[in-house]
Design a protein around this motif. Sequence first.
Motif, short mmCIF file in Angstrom:
data_model
loop_
_atom_site.label_atom_id
_atom_site.label_comp_id
_atom_site.label_asym_id
_atom_site.label_seq_id
_atom_site.Cartn_x
_atom_site.Cartn_y
_atom_site.Cartn_z
N CYS A 13 -28.05 -17.68 71.62
CA CYS A 13 -28.68 -16.87 70.59
C CYS A 13 -29.85 -17.63 69.99
CB CYS A 13 -27.68 -16.50 69.50
SG CYS A 13 -27.15 -17.91 68.51
N ARG A 14 -30.63 -16.90 69.26
CA ARG A 14 -31.70 -17.49 68.48
C ARG A 14 -31.43 -17.13 67.04
NH1 ARG A 14 -36.47 -15.57 72.59
NH2 ARG A 14 -36.25 -17.29 74.04
N HIS A 15 -31.73 -18.06 66.16
CA HIS A 15 -31.48 -17.85 64.74
C HIS A 15 -32.75 -17.33 64.08
CE1 HIS A 15 -27.66 -20.04 65.01
NE2 HIS A 15 -28.30 -20.86 65.83
N ALA A 16 -32.70 -16.09 63.61
CA ALA A 16 -33.84 -15.53 62.90
C ALA A 16 -33.89 -16.13 61.50
CB ALA A 16 -33.72 -14.02 62.81
N VAL A 17 -35.04 -16.65 61.12
CA VAL A 17 -35.20 -17.24 59.79
C VAL A 17 -36.66 -17.09 59.37
CG1 VAL A 17 -35.55 -19.58 60.73
CG2 VAL A 17 -34.80 -19.30 58.36
N ILE A 18 -36.87 -16.64 58.14
CA ILE A 18 -38.23 -16.37 57.68
C ILE A 18 -38.52 -17.23 56.45
CG2 ILE A 18 -39.79 -14.58 56.83
CD1 ILE A 18 -38.05 -12.57 58.38
N LEU A 19 -39.46 -18.17 56.64
CA LEU A 19 -39.83 -19.09 55.57
C LEU A 19 -41.34 -19.37 55.64
CD1 LEU A 19 -36.97 -21.66 56.14
CD2 LEU A 19 -37.12 -20.09 54.19
N PRO A 20 -42.02 -19.45 54.50
CA PRO A 20 -43.44 -19.81 54.52
C PRO A 20 -43.60 -21.28 54.90
CG PRO A 20 -42.64 -19.66 52.26
CD PRO A 20 -41.52 -19.20 53.14
N VAL A 156 -52.05 -12.19 59.29
CA VAL A 156 -50.77 -12.90 59.19
C VAL A 156 -51.04 -14.39 59.05
CG1 VAL A 156 -48.68 -13.50 60.47
CG2 VAL A 156 -49.53 -11.15 60.51
N GLY A 157 -50.27 -15.04 58.16
CA GLY A 157 -50.41 -16.47 57.93
C GLY A 157 -51.37 -16.83 56.83
N VAL A 158 -52.08 -15.85 56.27
CA VAL A 158 -53.04 -16.11 55.20
C VAL A 158 -52.30 -16.22 53.87
CG1 VAL A 158 -54.96 -15.12 53.88
CG2 VAL A 158 -54.98 -15.04 56.37
N GLY A 163 -50.76 -10.79 42.05
CA GLY A 163 -50.72 -10.99 40.61
C GLY A 163 -50.78 -12.49 40.36
N ALA A 164 -49.70 -13.05 39.79
CA ALA A 164 -49.66 -14.49 39.54
C ALA A 164 -48.72 -15.21 40.52
CB ALA A 164 -49.20 -14.74 38.11
N THR A 165 -48.25 -14.50 41.54
CA THR A 165 -47.24 -15.04 42.43
C THR A 165 -47.83 -15.38 43.80
OG1 THR A 165 -45.60 -13.62 41.33
CG2 THR A 165 -44.96 -14.60 43.44
N GLU A 166 -47.69 -16.64 44.23
CA GLU A 166 -48.25 -17.07 45.51
C GLU A 166 -47.34 -16.67 46.66
OE1 GLU A 166 -48.97 -21.29 45.08
OE2 GLU A 166 -51.08 -20.84 44.62
N ALA A 167 -47.97 -16.25 47.77
CA ALA A 167 -47.22 -15.76 48.93
C ALA A 167 -48.02 -16.03 50.20
CB ALA A 167 -46.94 -14.26 48.77
N VAL A 168 -47.37 -15.80 51.34
CA VAL A 168 -48.02 -15.91 52.64
C VAL A 168 -47.77 -14.60 53.38
CG1 VAL A 168 -48.06 -17.12 54.85
CG2 VAL A 168 -47.70 -18.39 52.75
N TYR A 180 -44.34 -13.08 52.07
CA TYR A 180 -43.21 -13.85 51.56
C TYR A 180 -43.68 -14.80 50.47
CZ TYR A 180 -39.88 -12.02 54.82
OH TYR A 180 -39.03 -11.17 55.49
N PHE A 181 -42.94 -14.82 49.36
CA PHE A 181 -43.29 -15.68 48.23
C PHE A 181 -43.08 -17.15 48.60
CE2 PHE A 181 -41.48 -11.80 46.05
CZ PHE A 181 -42.72 -11.20 45.87
N LEU A 182 -43.97 -18.02 48.13
CA LEU A 182 -43.81 -19.45 48.38
C LEU A 182 -42.58 -19.98 47.66
CD1 LEU A 182 -47.44 -20.88 48.35
CD2 LEU A 182 -46.10 -19.98 50.24
N SER A 183 -42.24 -19.40 46.52
CA SER A 183 -40.99 -19.70 45.81
C SER A 183 -40.30 -18.39 45.51
CB SER A 183 -41.26 -20.44 44.49
OG SER A 183 -41.86 -21.68 44.75
N PRO A 184 -39.02 -18.21 45.92
CA PRO A 184 -38.34 -16.94 45.67
C PRO A 184 -38.29 -16.61 44.18
CG PRO A 184 -37.08 -18.31 47.18
CD PRO A 184 -38.19 -19.17 46.65
N LEU A 185 -38.27 -15.32 43.87
CA LEU A 185 -38.18 -14.87 42.49
C LEU A 185 -36.78 -15.11 41.95
CD1 LEU A 185 -40.00 -11.41 42.76
CD2 LEU A 185 -41.00 -13.63 42.15
N ASP A 186 -36.67 -15.21 40.65
CA ASP A 186 -35.37 -15.27 39.99
C ASP A 186 -34.69 -13.91 40.17
OD1 ASP A 186 -33.24 -15.20 38.19
OD2 ASP A 186 -34.32 -16.28 36.63
#
Length: 196
Positions: A13-20, A156-158, A163-168, A180-186
């Motif tokens: 199998c392959r492990h799907a994982v999504i992270l910036p 993709v990748g940019v 707003g004030a939330t950094e993402a990729v 995807y947010f660089l830091s997950p929201l609370d």
Amino acid sequence: MKASLAHARKQSCRHAVILPSLFWSRTRPDFYAVTCRLGADGIRFRSAIVPNPGEHLTCSIGLVGTLEVRVAHTAERAFTVKPAPGRQHNTAIARTLVELAGRQSRRLDRHGTSPRIVPRRTEVAVALADGTVFKGRLAEVSIARADVYLAAPVAVGVKVRLGATEAVVAHSFRNGIGAYFLSPLDPDLLDEGLVL
């Protein structure tokens, strides 16, 4: 890393994982990418910038760590890397990726989809690193990501600021992007009153 990749091969199998993630080297400017899976062939990323096969890069994966890698395979808007041999922390990084993949998978299994909301205030400014700002409209938001309707395409990748939330940007769809947010929201902030 080899032990964990061999384990992934044994499980067929392959492990799907999504992270910036952020890449850099002495010979090219920094660029962002998003992980999509971990398997016996290495770690696969999606990005608007695709490095050359055999290229050596430094990679910082959000929530995981930094490692030296070599580009093993490339495809349109995607590439696969293998960690440099002889790095003791590679196994720990592989374990962390597998663990995060499991968490993401369990979250999807439990909820069908990751819990998402549509904020009352859907208008959001989408800013690029060069200062360009687009008017966007939030389609939905989770603690990890947002889908945004846009009049202009963004690759993709940019890296963007919602707003004030950094993402990729992880993917694009007709008239919009998924980022995807660089830091997950609370999680406690995930309600209709959310403002990014």
